[in-house]
Design a protein around this motif. Structure first.
Motif, mmCIF file in Angstrom:
data_model
loop_
_atom_site.group_PDB
_atom_site.id
_atom_site.type_symbol
_atom_site.label_atom_id
_atom_site.label_comp_id
_atom_site.label_asym_id
_atom_site.label_seq_id
_atom_site.Cartn_x
_atom_site.Cartn_y
_atom_site.Cartn_z
ATOM 1 N N UNK A 146 4.212 -8.276 -3.564
ATOM 2 C CA UNK A 146 4.665 -7.021 -2.961
ATOM 3 C C UNK A 146 4.351 -5.837 -3.877
ATOM 4 N N UNK A 147 4.559 -6.024 -5.183
ATOM 5 C CA UNK A 147 4.252 -4.961 -6.149
ATOM 6 C C UNK A 147 2.758 -4.651 -6.148
ATOM 7 N N UNK A 148 1.929 -5.688 -6.052
ATOM 8 C CA UNK A 148 0.475 -5.489 -6.024
ATOM 9 C C UNK A 148 0.058 -4.743 -4.755
ATOM 10 N N UNK A 149 0.703 -5.051 -3.630
ATOM 11 C CA UNK A 149 0.403 -4.348 -2.385
ATOM 12 C C UNK A 149 0.784 -2.874 -2.499
ATOM 13 N N UNK A 150 1.918 -2.609 -3.165
ATOM 14 C CA UNK A 150 2.362 -1.224 -3.325
ATOM 15 C C UNK A 150 1.443 -0.454 -4.275
ATOM 16 N N UNK A 151 0.990 -1.127 -5.333
ATOM 17 C CA UNK A 151 0.124 -0.476 -6.316
ATOM 18 C C UNK A 151 -1.286 -0.262 -5.780
#
Length: 318
Positions: free
Chosen positions: A221-226
């Motif tokens: 999820x963090x990678x998708x946001x970044x």
């Protein structure tokens, strides 16, 4: 797979009518895809063979077990047993074909489908065992569960971790495979076949697998946001399934171990999965319509991590 597991989650949270609507959609999709599977086998054996050696072929097994699990929860044990038999008949051949054509490293998230399909058998078999259809199904579920964990470890060695940042959706299967493993473990924990030390071991293993699945969830999820990837790709359905599976695994673990906050977390994650399911359907419809500039949708076999030498890939890309 995605629609079926959300149906299971809605059932576990008491949304019976909505769950049955999702089940009906999943059944229609299953019939359509099964017909396409058989039709391709009859019309073009070379294309079917080329597709059968790639990890996405194992979605046939995983989807069948997910739908079968929902039918078992519905009380339709005969249908669930029939679907288990279909999955068991298809699974060995596809699994061996996929494993024989594995790359040593640099594979996309679909590589984890070897684990997902195997754990799907464990989930369905254990669900039927809990429904009183035979203790031997519990033993079979335990064997599939152990094999699924071994397959996950091997798949992890071959996974290209750069996919976390560049994947088009199927990188989420890395976490989804652990989530379905946690679900299988929770089913085995609930089984009366395992008591004492065995029960305690399975319960603790369930916690560990769920924690790892949630950790993957947070990282992805963090990678998708970044690094947002908003354009539609058919592999986005491989995002929805892990989201739904993580929610169901959390709900099941919370119920089996009587941990209220896990049930609450599972409800939150379930609605996240439902929302993403809806967004992906919108993306699918928009892509089918040509999008704002008439651009074609991305095809499922355009993944750079998939073997480029098969006839199927060449024809589709051509």
């Amino acid at each position: 797979m995605a629609t079926g597991i959300i149906s299971v989650g809605l059932y576990l949270t008491g949304h019976t009518i909505l769950s049955e609507i999702f089940l009906a959609v999943a059944c229609v999709l299953w019939v359509v895809l099964a017909a396409d599977f058989v039709d391709l086998l009859a019309r073009d054996r070379s294309r079917w063979t080329a597709a059968a050696v790639t990890p996405p072929a194992l979605t046939a097994v995983a989807a069948t077990t997910v739908v079968g699990t929902r039918f078992s929860l519905l009380g339709r044990q005969g249908v669930a047993i029939a679907l288990l038999l279909i999955a068991v008949l298809v699974w060995p051949g596809l699994l061996l074909a996929v494993v024989r054509h594995w790359l040593r490293h640099g594979m996309p998230g679909g590589v984890f489908l070897v684990c997902v399909a195997t754990q799907g058998l464990a989930v369905l078999a254990s669900t039927l065992s809990l429904a009183g259809k035979g203790d031997w199904l519990g033993d079979a579920a335990l064997a599939c569960f152990a094999l699924g964990l071994l397959l996950y470890a091997d798949a992890l060695r071959r996974f290209d971790f750069r996919q976390v940042w560049t994947g088009a959706g199927d990188q989420w299967v890395a976490g989804g495979a652990l989530a379905i493993s946690a679900l299988a473990a929770s089913k085995l924990t609930a089984s009366p076949l395992y008591t004492g030390t065995g029960h305690a071991f399975l319960r603790n293993l369930t916690y560990v697998l769920l924690a790892l699945a949630l950790a993957w969830y947070a990282v992805l999820a963090a990678a998708e946001a970044a690094r947002p990837r908003p354009s539609y790709d058919v592999r986005r359905w491989a995002t929805v399934f892990p989201l739904g599976m993580t929610a169901v695994a959390t709900l099941s673990t919370g119920a089996v171990t009587d941990v209220p906050w896990l049930r609450t977390l599972g409800r939150v994650l379930l609605w996240v999965a439902v929302a993403v399911w809806g967004l992906v359907w919108v993306g699918f419809a928009w892509a089918r319509a040509g999008g704002p500039r008439g651009a074609p949708q991305t095809r499922p076999f355009s993944d750079p991590g998939a073997p480029p030498q098969t006839p199927l890939l060449k024809r589709r890309r051509g």
